[in-house]
Scaffold this active site. Structure first.
Site, PDB file in Angstrom:
ATOM      1  N   GLU A   9       0.818  -1.215   0.000  1.00 38.48           N
ATOM      2  CA  GLU A   9       0.000   0.000   0.000  1.00 38.48           C
ATOM      3  C   GLU A   9       0.851   1.264   0.000  1.00 38.48           C
ATOM      4  O   GLU A   9       0.440   2.287  -0.536  1.00 38.48           O
ATOM      5  CB  GLU A   9      -0.928   0.000   1.222  1.00 38.48           C
ATOM      6  CG  GLU A   9      -1.965   1.103   1.210  1.00 38.48           C
ATOM      7  CD  GLU A   9      -3.071   0.869   2.234  1.00 38.48           C
ATOM      8  OE1 GLU A   9      -3.517   1.858   2.831  1.00 38.48           O
ATOM      9  OE2 GLU A   9      -3.487  -0.301   2.424  1.00 38.48           O
ATOM     10  N   ASP A 111      -2.645  -2.965   3.148  1.00 37.17           N
ATOM     11  CA  ASP A 111      -3.058  -3.119   4.544  1.00 37.17           C
ATOM     12  C   ASP A 111      -4.176  -4.151   4.659  1.00 37.17           C
ATOM     13  O   ASP A 111      -5.088  -4.208   3.815  1.00 37.17           O
ATOM     14  CB  ASP A 111      -3.526  -1.777   5.118  1.00 37.17           C
ATOM     15  CG  ASP A 111      -2.344  -0.895   5.514  1.00 37.17           C
ATOM     16  OD1 ASP A 111      -1.196  -1.311   5.309  1.00 37.17           O
ATOM     17  OD2 ASP A 111      -2.586   0.214   6.025  1.00 37.17           O
ATOM     18  N   TYR A 333      -1.170  -4.291  13.934  1.00 36.24           N
ATOM     19  CA  TYR A 333      -2.062  -3.568  13.021  1.00 36.24           C
ATOM     20  C   TYR A 333      -3.126  -2.796  13.804  1.00 36.24           C
ATOM     21  O   TYR A 333      -3.859  -3.380  14.611  1.00 36.24           O
ATOM     22  CB  TYR A 333      -2.726  -4.565  12.079  1.00 36.24           C
ATOM     23  CG  TYR A 333      -3.563  -3.938  11.003  1.00 36.24           C
ATOM     24  CD1 TYR A 333      -2.971  -3.277   9.936  1.00 36.24           C
ATOM     25  CD2 TYR A 333      -4.955  -4.008  11.048  1.00 36.24           C
ATOM     26  CE1 TYR A 333      -3.739  -2.699   8.937  1.00 36.24           C
ATOM     27  CE2 TYR A 333      -5.731  -3.438  10.058  1.00 36.24           C
ATOM     28  CZ  TYR A 333      -5.116  -2.786   9.008  1.00 36.24           C
ATOM     29  OH  TYR A 333      -5.884  -2.217   8.028  1.00 36.24           O
TER      30      TYR A 333
END
Length: 697
Positions: A9, A111, A333
């Site tokens: 990303e 992501d 994350y």
């Protein structure tokens, strides 16, 4: 030789992937150019966020659609895509690599969530490429986590439901945002000017929550009430008690009533007088109570607490957490809605805490936490606790926790504060409950009763991880929870002072970002209980990753303002929510309905709901919005307002008066162009203020 193209990303993630893969046994070295890393097995490149967007339909003449009701509703059967102009160069570079003959398959390393899936899928759809796809699903950016994710690549078919959800969310936001904004803008601009009126599938229900509270505050009528406080003396010292009505029962019709509130000053004074200088008798119960450590953080709870503790906006907290994830690699994350860990993560947690136990005195690692981390391991507290490890409450992501990578000693202050929050919570969650001794004391003076509460911390438990200040705060977290002078059940107490305090009821508090995030998470229902809030999360407004952007969007559109930590709805915001109700399209602003849609998107992700069924509902609402706005437009044409008379135009000197329309006043002298808007800078003008503005032009 065929190669796999890995698409990340962000460029920084592409560099991390190349660095991790280069350390695999037998991996050929990577060479780097402007857009990629490459060896004999892989090409690694990246987007820079979104490279592709839904394309605006064009008119029959090839020109942009006019702002008006003519083209509405816009309901394309197929959504066309186009590269975003400012990143088109990057898009073309990525597509060139996708179409290379030696690239046999693609690996999506964006992501791990809806948005990452959408970024990747839109690039492929726009490029018209159909090559085999696998998914790299990373929970953290450490080298070990990256390599583990490569060992567990998911197939393209496994990710199809998430792709459907991502596209459905994007298309539904586009349909309602585009059609709703254009329809209401056309309605509100019919008397001239261009009064753009943005609306959205999640944004407008969020505004409704805020507007409802703003109206409650505006309608609130303060009421004076009285409380009787007494100071009692026993052998060990003095303590205070508050008079209360033992026969009190809640009344749903009046939420201002309380057992300790008296609405008649004479009655309050009479109580104070008859209790003065008298002997009371103590009735007392003391019982132990425990407080379990709070759950691990998901993004929303992290944003709430960072707002309360440090005043960080939701957007700022997300930015900091994202930096700690992909730049510093010290957090997992962050865009997660889970507050739990998988059951097979117990060993990983033990290793992480054992590593932290060795970091005392290291820069970037808060003092004392290493000792607590070591104790959690040595005492055997890290075990499969259901309130920490629960596979059923982990979807694609687990709670936000430290990765085990030591933080650098030069972490910026804001990042350091957020890391400390997550670190301490991660350690504290394995500690025993805090133990208190809670005393409820009723002092009876004749027919009257006074209540006193005391709370004493006996065992700090998890509070020890937060230090003495936190323990002291928890010991007195209620106004009446104070250290009481020692006394026993049945003892006598002398009343040495009675006082009547005059107080005033307060309106509901305005939302802060912290409380609004809670309301969005629970679709408008403020829920304090952690377990109940957890059960309601599937019906929240938006997702943890989008809520910050929704709040910022409302501010950008001037529907709300930040006033320190409070969020205030502007006149423009209140006018929009009123208009939605008057047009009969309350569904557009309904937190419950939008929460249900978010729930259905989650059902779609679990293969429990078809994409077309969801989109049919969105298309139906879109038609309703446009039809209601068009009818409102026609009704507005027929509506009449009283003219403003007995006023002299300061522009042309005319005394003919001013014509009133729904949004402005205009001079009746057709040669004069003077108009005065009814709302200026989010402020609704009174008629006297309008007259002043007209005459002083």
């Amino acid at each position: 030789m065929s190669k796999s193209l890995i698409i990340a990303e962000k460029p920084s993630v592409a560099a991390d992937l190349a660095k991790a893969l280069a350390k695999m046994p037998g991996m050929p070295p990577f060479t780097k150019d402007e857009d990629s890393f490459e060896n004999d097995r892989y090409v690694i490149t990246s987007a820079v966020g979104h490279l592709v967007q839904l394309k605006m339909p064009m008119g029959a003449n090839g020109k942009k659609l006019a702002w008006g009701f003519g083209p509405l509703p816009i309901l394309p059967e197929r959504f066309d895509l186009e590269p975003i102009a400012k990143t088109e160069k990057r898009y073309k570079a990525v597509v060139r690599m996708i179409k290379r003959k030696d690239v046999s398959d693609l690996i999506n390393a964006c992501d791990a969530g809806r948005e990452g899936e959408l970024i990747f899928r839109y690039i492929l759809d726009c490029a018209g490429v159909n090559k085999p796809v696998r998914r790299l699903w990373m929970q953290s950016m450490t080298q070990g986590a990256i390599l583990e994710a490569f060992e567990k690549l998911r197939s393209g078919d496994e990710m199809q439901s998430l792709s459907d959800v991502a596209k459905s969310r994007s298309e539904s936001d586009w349909l309602i945002g585009l059609n709703g904004t254009r329809a209401l803008t056309a309605l509100n601009s019919q008397h001239g000017g261009f009064l753009i009126t943005p609306v959205g599938r999640v944004q407008t229900p969020t505004l409704t929550i805020l507007a409802h509270r703003e109206r409650e505050i505006a309608a609130f009528v303060p009421r004076a009430y009285f409380e009787v406080m007494a100071t009692f003396e026993v052998a060990s010292g003095t303590y205070q008690g508050r008079w209360f009505d033992e026969s009190f029962q809640k009344d749903e019709r009046d939420d201002q009533l309380r057992a300790e509130r008296l609405w008649d000053e004479g009655r309050a004074s009479a109580i104070a007088e008859r209790c003065a200088n008298r002997t009371g008798r103590i009735e007392q119960t003391t019982k132990p109570t425990k407080q379990a450590p709070p759950l691990l953080y998901d993004l929303t709870s992290l944003q709430r607490e960072a707002s309360n503790r440090f005043g960080f906006s939701a957007r700022r907290t997300l930015q900091l957490a994202q930096a700690l994830y992909d730049r510093y690699k010290v957090l997992t994350y962050p865009r997660t809605d889970s507050r739990y860990l998988p059951k097979d993560y117990v060993g990983q947690v033990q290793d992480t805490l054992a590593g932290f136990a060795k970091l005392e005195g290291r820069g970037g690692f808060p003092s004392g936490v290493a000792e607590h981390a070591g104790r959690a391991v040595s005492e055997g507290w890290v075990k499969p606790l259901p309130r920490v490890f629960d596979d059923k409450k982990v979807s694609d992501h687990f709670a936000i926790i430290p990765t085990g990578t030591p933080p650098p000693g030069n972490l910026p202050e804001a990042e350091q504060k957020l890391f400390d929050m997550v670190l301490r919570r991660f350690v504290a969650v394995f500690f025993p409950s805090a133990e208190f001794e809670v005393t409820t004391r009723i002092t009876r003076v004749g027919e009257d009763a006074f209540r006193s509460n005391g709370k004493i911390l006996k065992e700090a438990g998890w509070l020890a991880v937060y230090g003495k200040a936190a323990a002291a705060e928890e010991s007195s977290d209620e106004e009446d929870d104070k250290l009481l002078a020692a006394a026993a059940d049945g003892d006598s107490a002398e009343t040495v002072l009675t006082e009547v305090h005059e107080l005033v009821t307060k309106p509901p508090a305005r939302y802060t970002e912290a409380t609004l995030l809670s309301a969005m998470e629970n679709a408008g229902k403020l829920v304090d209980d952690e377990a109940l809030a957890e059960a309601m999360k599937e019906r929240g407004l938006g997702t943890p990753a989008t809520r910050a952007a929704i709040i910022e969007g409302l501010i950008y559109d001037k529907y709300i303002d930040r006033d320190r930590r409070e969020l205030r709805v502007t006149a423009k915001g209140l006018a929009l929510t009123d208009q939605i109700v008057s047009l009969g399209i309350e569904a557009l602003g309904s937190p419950d309905m939008t929460g249900e849609w978010e729930h259905k998107l989650r059902m779609m992700e679990r293969h429990e709901l078809g994409r077309e069924q969801f989109m049919d509902e969105i298309r139906g609402l879109t038609r309703d919005i446009v039809q209601a706005a068009r009818k409102g437009f026609e009704d507005e044409k027929k509506r009449t307002f009283p003219d403003l008379t007995n006023v002299t135009c300061g522009e042309c000197g005319s005394t003919e008066g001013f014509t009133q329309k729904s949004t402005f006043y205009g001079c009746k002298n057709l040669a004069c162009k003077l108009k005065v808007n009814k709302i200026v800078a989010s402020y609704v003008l009174s008629e006297d203020e309008v007259r002043t503005l007209i005459e002083k032009q």
